[in-house]
Write a protein that holds these residues in place. Structure first.
Motif, PDB file in Angstrom:
ATOM      1  N   PRO A 128       0.574  -1.389  -0.041  1.00  0.00           N
ATOM      2  CA  PRO A 128       0.215   0.157   0.185  1.00  0.00           C
ATOM      3  C   PRO A 128       1.218   1.882  -0.119  1.00  0.00           C
ATOM      4  CG  PRO A 128      -0.027  -0.643   2.143  1.00  0.00           C
ATOM      5  CD  PRO A 128       0.937  -1.952   1.428  1.00  0.00           C
ATOM      6  N   ALA A 129       0.613   2.173   0.560  1.00  0.00           N
ATOM      7  CA  ALA A 129       1.014   4.012  -0.234  1.00  0.00           C
ATOM      8  C   ALA A 129       0.324   4.295   0.932  1.00  0.00           C
ATOM      9  CB  ALA A 129       0.503   4.622  -1.515  1.00  0.00           C
ATOM     10  N   GLY A 130       1.491   5.466   1.944  1.00  0.00           N
ATOM     11  CA  GLY A 130       1.282   5.709   2.856  1.00  0.00           C
ATOM     12  C   GLY A 130       2.276   6.537   3.607  1.00  0.00           C
ATOM     13  N   PRO A 131       1.706   6.903   5.171  1.00  0.00           N
ATOM     14  CA  PRO A 131       2.384   7.625   5.751  1.00  0.00           C
ATOM     15  C   PRO A 131       3.801   6.874   5.863  1.00  0.00           C
ATOM     16  CG  PRO A 131       1.504   7.867   6.713  1.00  0.00           C
ATOM     17  CD  PRO A 131       0.804   7.771   5.492  1.00  0.00           C
ATOM     18  N   GLN A 132       4.674   7.271   6.771  1.00  0.00           N
ATOM     19  CA  GLN A 132       5.979   6.173   7.098  1.00  0.00           C
ATOM     20  C   GLN A 132       6.178   5.057   7.209  1.00  0.00           C
ATOM     21  OE1 GLN A 132       3.377   4.959  11.110  1.00  0.00           O
ATOM     22  NE2 GLN A 132       4.290   7.147  11.906  1.00  0.00           N
ATOM     23  N   ALA A 133       6.473   5.125   5.352  1.00  0.00           N
ATOM     24  CA  ALA A 133       6.913   4.305   3.974  1.00  0.00           C
ATOM     25  C   ALA A 133       8.390   3.895   4.358  1.00  0.00           C
ATOM     26  CB  ALA A 133       7.250   4.230   3.325  1.00  0.00           C
ATOM     27  N   ARG A 134       9.145   2.727   4.188  1.00  0.00           N
ATOM     28  CA  ARG A 134      10.212   2.092   4.507  1.00  0.00           C
ATOM     29  C   ARG A 134      11.285   2.522   3.988  1.00  0.00           C
ATOM     30  NH1 ARG A 134       9.763  -3.127   8.297  1.00  0.00           N
ATOM     31  NH2 ARG A 134       8.020  -2.527   9.789  1.00  0.00           N
ATOM     32  N   SER A 135      12.421   3.287   3.861  1.00  0.00           N
ATOM     33  CA  SER A 135      13.042   3.582   2.734  1.00  0.00           C
ATOM     34  C   SER A 135      13.757   2.333   2.133  1.00  0.00           C
ATOM     35  CB  SER A 135      14.555   4.064   2.553  1.00  0.00           C
ATOM     36  OG  SER A 135      14.885   3.763   3.973  1.00  0.00           O
ATOM     37  N   VAL A 136      14.145   2.093   0.677  1.00  0.00           N
ATOM     38  CA  VAL A 136      14.578   1.244  -0.135  1.00  0.00           C
ATOM     39  C   VAL A 136      15.783   1.302  -0.933  1.00  0.00           C
ATOM     40  CG1 VAL A 136      14.018  -0.948  -1.984  1.00  0.00           C
ATOM     41  CG2 VAL A 136      12.739  -0.479  -0.306  1.00  0.00           C
ATOM     42  N   ALA A 137      16.490   0.622  -1.241  1.00  0.00           N
ATOM     43  CA  ALA A 137      18.285   1.402  -1.977  1.00  0.00           C
ATOM     44  C   ALA A 137      18.934  -0.062  -2.401  1.00  0.00           C
ATOM     45  CB  ALA A 137      19.391   2.226  -1.224  1.00  0.00           C
ATOM     46  N   LEU A 138      19.405   0.288  -3.325  1.00  0.00           N
ATOM     47  CA  LEU A 138      20.081  -0.728  -4.186  1.00  0.00           C
ATOM     48  C   LEU A 138      22.064  -1.197  -3.575  1.00  0.00           C
ATOM     49  CD1 LEU A 138      19.519  -0.936  -8.513  1.00  0.00           C
ATOM     50  CD2 LEU A 138      19.268  -2.427  -6.545  1.00  0.00           C
ATOM     51  N   ALA A 139      22.301  -2.068  -3.218  1.00  0.00           N
ATOM     52  CA  ALA A 139      23.208  -2.503  -2.252  1.00  0.00           C
ATOM     53  C   ALA A 139      24.297  -3.807  -3.205  1.00  0.00           C
ATOM     54  CB  ALA A 139      22.961  -2.479  -1.064  1.00  0.00           C
ATOM     55  N   GLY A 140      25.240  -3.582  -3.224  1.00  0.00           N
ATOM     56  CA  GLY A 140      26.073  -4.484  -3.561  1.00  0.00           C
ATOM     57  C   GLY A 140      27.941  -4.550  -4.129  1.00  0.00           C
ATOM     58  N   PRO A 141      28.232  -4.914  -4.451  1.00  0.00           N
ATOM     59  CA  PRO A 141      29.317  -4.649  -5.186  1.00  0.00           C
ATOM     60  C   PRO A 141      29.559  -3.701  -6.172  1.00  0.00           C
ATOM     61  CG  PRO A 141      28.187  -6.691  -6.175  1.00  0.00           C
ATOM     62  CD  PRO A 141      27.218  -6.807  -5.235  1.00  0.00           C
ATOM     63  N   GLY A 142      30.709  -2.958  -6.131  1.00  0.00           N
ATOM     64  CA  GLY A 142      30.631  -1.447  -6.225  1.00  0.00           C
ATOM     65  C   GLY A 142      29.875  -0.166  -6.421  1.00  0.00           C
ATOM     66  N   ILE A 143      28.961  -0.373  -5.501  1.00  0.00           N
ATOM     67  CA  ILE A 143      28.561   0.522  -4.872  1.00  0.00           C
ATOM     68  C   ILE A 143      27.916   1.230  -3.570  1.00  0.00           C
ATOM     69  CG2 ILE A 143      25.423   0.962  -4.126  1.00  0.00           C
ATOM     70  CD1 ILE A 143      24.458  -1.166  -6.296  1.00  0.00           C
ATOM     71  N   ARG A 144      28.728   2.111  -3.049  1.00  0.00           N
ATOM     72  CA  ARG A 144      28.742   2.936  -2.574  1.00  0.00           C
ATOM     73  C   ARG A 144      27.822   2.516  -1.250  1.00  0.00           C
ATOM     74  NH1 ARG A 144      32.067   8.512  -3.894  1.00  0.00           N
ATOM     75  NH2 ARG A 144      34.043   6.453  -4.637  1.00  0.00           N
ATOM     76  N   PRO A 145      28.075   2.782   0.028  1.00  0.00           N
ATOM     77  CA  PRO A 145      26.533   3.246   1.208  1.00  0.00           C
ATOM     78  C   PRO A 145      25.885   3.792   1.176  1.00  0.00           C
ATOM     79  CG  PRO A 145      28.242   1.738   2.409  1.00  0.00           C
ATOM     80  CD  PRO A 145      29.531   2.048   0.901  1.00  0.00           C
ATOM     81  N   SER A 146      24.753   4.053   0.997  1.00  0.00           N
ATOM     82  CA  SER A 146      23.896   5.728   0.998  1.00  0.00           C
ATOM     83  C   SER A 146      23.783   6.667   2.175  1.00  0.00           C
ATOM     84  CB  SER A 146      22.936   5.481   0.369  1.00  0.00           C
ATOM     85  OG  SER A 146      21.782   4.067   0.706  1.00  0.00           O
TER      86      SER A 146
END
Length: 218
Positions: A99-117
């Motif tokens: 669902p859409a709504g407030p208090q959403a959890r953030s998602v990001a790509l991670a893996g080899p060659g990707i710097r931590p965000s």
């Protein structure tokens, strides 16, 4: 000596009959298994669209599996996708299952060659190893595994701009050697059977909140 499953609604697999097969060493040297760094090579990426303009079946199946892990990780709560290919390709599919709504959890790509965000995201989309299937591990958040070829495309999509890297095209010059990328007639939709079967096998599905989620999906 074997049974092969090759159907559009099932994973391709071959089951060998133990009593009908004898294993012999060929004497040839075995190739080293692919390393995580191999995912950064351009030839490992799997485009989301087939040459005939349809969505890739591998993408549809991989997205169904990943969505089941994402639902389990969020317990059916909203998520916030990062800008770029992840949001462009996955927003519609994730919107069908979360669902859409407030208090959403953030998602990001991670893996080899990707710097931590920073700030640290709540959920990380990481690749599965192309040989073992084990997910890339990270200590920075909850991990959701994704098909390595799909992940590689999201992490480093193909170059799509017909404009030069610097400057602009001369006035009156048109490019006809750069074909437009194919666009399917409908948004990318995950394979629902892959989603259901994967979710049913995850231990987190036994929680009361996810049991209600499964009943609602039915």
């Amino acid at each position: 000596m074997a049974t092969r499953v090759d159907d559009c609604g099932s994973w391709q697999t071959v089951w060998l009959e133990p009593e009908a097969v004898v294993r012999h060493h060929t004497g040839l040297s075995t190739l080293s298994p692919p390393d995580w760094d191999d995912l950064e090579h351009a030839d490992h990426r799997i485009p989301p669209v087939e040459p005939d303009g349809r969505w890739s079946r591998r993408w549809e199946a991989a997205l169904g599996v990943a969505l089941a892990h994402l639902v389990a990780a969020t317990e059916g709560c909203p998520v916030l996708l990062p800008a770029g290919p992840v949001a462009e390709l996955l927003r519609h599919a994730i919107g069908r299952y979360l669902p859409a709504g407030p208090q959403a959890r953030s998602v990001a790509l991670a893996g080899p060659g990707i710097r931590p965000s920073h700030p640290r995201p709540d959920i990380l989309l990481v690749p599965r190893h192309p040989l073992t299937g084990a997910p890339w591990r990270s200590d920075e958040g909850t991990v959701v595994p994704l098909d390595s070829g799909v992940w590689a495309y999201l992490a480093r999509p193909d170059e799509t701009s017909p404009l030069p890297a610097t400057g602009v095209l001369p006035e009156g010059v048109l490019r006809d050697d750069y074909p437009l990328p194919p666009h399917p007639r409908y948004p990318l939709t995950p394979h629902h059977r892959a989603f259901q079967d994967t979710l049913a096998r995850l231990p987190a599905v036994r929680s009361p909140q996810l049991l209600r989620y499964r009943d609602m999906c039915r």
